[in-house]
Write a protein that holds these residues in place. Structure first.
Motif, short mmCIF file in Angstrom:
data_model
loop_
_atom_site.label_atom_id
_atom_site.label_comp_id
_atom_site.label_asym_id
_atom_site.label_seq_id
_atom_site.Cartn_x
_atom_site.Cartn_y
_atom_site.Cartn_z
N LEU A 69 -2.60 -9.73 50.84
CA LEU A 69 -2.18 -8.76 49.82
C LEU A 69 -0.70 -8.89 49.52
O LEU A 69 -0.20 -8.27 48.57
N GLN A 70 0.03 -9.67 50.33
CA GLN A 70 1.47 -9.80 50.16
C GLN A 70 1.85 -10.81 49.09
O GLN A 70 3.04 -11.02 48.83
N HIS A 71 0.87 -11.47 48.47
CA HIS A 71 1.17 -12.40 47.38
C HIS A 71 1.48 -11.59 46.12
O HIS A 71 0.58 -11.04 45.49
N LEU A 72 2.76 -11.49 45.80
CA LEU A 72 3.20 -10.64 44.70
C LEU A 72 3.78 -11.48 43.57
O LEU A 72 4.31 -12.56 43.81
N PRO A 73 3.71 -10.99 42.33
CA PRO A 73 3.08 -9.75 41.90
C PRO A 73 1.56 -9.88 41.85
O PRO A 73 1.03 -10.99 41.89
N TRP A 74 0.88 -8.74 41.73
CA TRP A 74 -0.57 -8.76 41.59
C TRP A 74 -0.94 -9.04 40.13
O TRP A 74 -1.23 -8.13 39.35
N THR A 75 -0.93 -10.31 39.78
CA THR A 75 -1.39 -10.69 38.45
C THR A 75 -2.91 -10.58 38.41
O THR A 75 -3.57 -10.35 39.44
N ARG A 76 -3.49 -10.77 37.24
CA ARG A 76 -4.96 -10.75 37.15
C ARG A 76 -5.57 -11.83 38.03
O ARG A 76 -6.59 -11.61 38.69
N ALA A 77 -4.93 -13.02 38.04
CA ALA A 77 -5.44 -14.12 38.86
C ALA A 77 -5.34 -13.77 40.34
O ALA A 77 -6.25 -14.08 41.12
N ILE A 250 10.28 0.90 42.66
CA ILE A 250 9.13 0.25 43.30
C ILE A 250 8.03 0.02 42.27
O ILE A 250 7.44 -1.06 42.19
N GLU A 251 7.75 1.03 41.46
CA GLU A 251 6.70 0.89 40.45
C GLU A 251 7.08 -0.13 39.39
O GLU A 251 6.24 -0.90 38.92
N LEU A 252 8.36 -0.17 39.01
CA LEU A 252 8.81 -1.12 38.02
C LEU A 252 8.71 -2.55 38.53
O LEU A 252 8.25 -3.46 37.83
N ALA A 253 9.13 -2.76 39.80
CA ALA A 253 9.16 -4.11 40.36
C ALA A 253 7.79 -4.60 40.79
O ALA A 253 7.47 -5.78 40.65
N MET A 254 6.94 -3.71 41.34
CA MET A 254 5.69 -4.13 41.96
C MET A 254 4.43 -3.61 41.28
O MET A 254 3.33 -4.03 41.61
N GLN A 255 4.60 -2.65 40.38
CA GLN A 255 3.48 -2.09 39.62
C GLN A 255 2.35 -1.63 40.56
O GLN A 255 2.59 -0.86 41.47
N GLU A 260 0.06 1.10 45.44
CA GLU A 260 -1.04 1.13 46.41
C GLU A 260 -0.63 0.71 47.81
O GLU A 260 -1.20 1.20 48.79
N LEU A 261 0.35 -0.20 47.94
CA LEU A 261 0.77 -0.65 49.27
C LEU A 261 1.88 0.19 49.86
O LEU A 261 1.93 0.42 51.07
N LEU A 262 2.82 0.66 49.03
CA LEU A 262 4.02 1.33 49.54
C LEU A 262 4.04 2.83 49.30
O LEU A 262 4.60 3.58 50.11
N LEU A 263 3.47 3.29 48.20
CA LEU A 263 3.62 4.70 47.82
C LEU A 263 2.40 5.55 48.10
O LEU A 263 2.50 6.79 48.09
#
Length: 298
Positions: A69-77, A250-255, A260-263
């Motif tokens: 889950l640490q592969h960021l950002p969470w793109t559609r792919a 956090i939301e701006l950088a990681m969406q 879901e992971l931090l907040l």
């Protein structure tokens, strides 16, 4: 016991192999490359390929396989890979067990507390229902794939939170803490389900020999907030805890990943493990962080 292990090369898998060996269990590992050791056996989840005789041999199967889950950002792919990697691996194992004349007695399949979604103000035992969000949907499908194991096999769904060990979710936090740049993430008051790496592996082994089935929360017995976890990390490395990261950043950088992971607020209670007599070695987040620093210094 004879244990077949998928996902043996990761942080949890490595610790699990060590504890299984120390307890005298015989382990075979599934690998996706050419086997390089007598205990390694080739499989290909993308093609649903695995030798059936491995399931005839095994008393139990532990599944830790899935894209990080640490592969960021969470793109559609990335989201597709997170889901498909779990469904392919779990489906291949369940199908292999169904094809065996004598399937393993137990299947301990990895899962996650992401099932519960963002649930502020609630204590989340295994009886809590599914939440909302990408991770909740992923875990729901993941667990459904594990339940396709044969009826003769006891299925355990190991819902795990943040594992406190060398690697994993702490990878991006540790250098910040050492540099004195760690502080509250959002408000810092949201609960994070945590468990030490030692107790994670020990709990998985406990589940092999238990009678528990269905979802089991793998989380430490003393709840902690995100702020308490990060503060325990800064104290363990003897650095200040002061630099906040606001929620909007956090939301701006990681969406979605940040939300879901931090907040997300998840006060997860390991009710089944406690009722089953499992003894945690690291009962507080500070115990887990101090132990991690001891391991890193060794």
């Amino acid at each position: 016991m004879r244990v077949l292990l998928a996902g043996a090369s990761g942080m949890i898998g490595s610790e699990l192999r060590s504890q299984l060996a120390a307890a005298g269990h015989d382990t075979r590992r599934l690998v996706r490359r050419e086997p390089a050791a007598p205990d390694e056996f080739l499989w290909n989840p993308a093609e649903r390929s695995v030798a059936v005789d491995l399931f005839e041999w095994a008393d139990g199967v532990i599944n830790l396989s899935g894209s990080s889950l640490q592969h960021l950002p969470w793109t559609r792919a990335t989201k597709r890979r997170i889901l498909s990697s779990r469904l392919q691996a779990t489906g291949t194992l369940a199908e292999g067990m169904r094809r065996a004349d004598q399937p393993p007695a137990v299947f301990v399949s990895g899962s996650a507390v992401g099932y519960y979604g963002d649930r502020p103000g609630q204590q989340l035992t295994e009886a809590a229902g599914k939440g909302t969000g990408f991770l909740a949907d992923v875990v729901d499908s993941w667990e459904a794939a594990a339940r396709l194991a044969p009826s003769a096999t006891r299925v355990v769904l190991a819902r795990t939170g943040v594992v406190i060990g060398r690697g994993g979710a702490l990878t991006p936090l540790l250098p910040l803490a050492k540099a004195g740049l760690a502080g509250p993430l959002g408000s810092g008051r949201q609960h994070w389900a945590w468990i030490s790496l030692h107790d994670e592996a020990a709990a998985l082994i406990h589940l092999l020999g238990s009678t528990l089935d269905g979802p089991v929360n793998l989380a430490g017995p003393t709840p902690a907030t995100a702020g308490e976890l990060v503060k325990a990390l800064t104290q363990a490395v003897r650095r200040p805890y002061f630099l906040p990261v606001p929620r909007f950043a956090i939301e701006l950088a990681m969406q979605d990943a940040g939300r879901e992971l931090l907040l997300a607020d998840q006060l997860v209670v390991p009710q089944k493990l406690l009722d089953d007599g499992f003894e945690f070695r690291d009962r507080t987040i500070q115990d887990a962080m101090d132990r991690l620093m001891e391991v890193r210094a060794a």
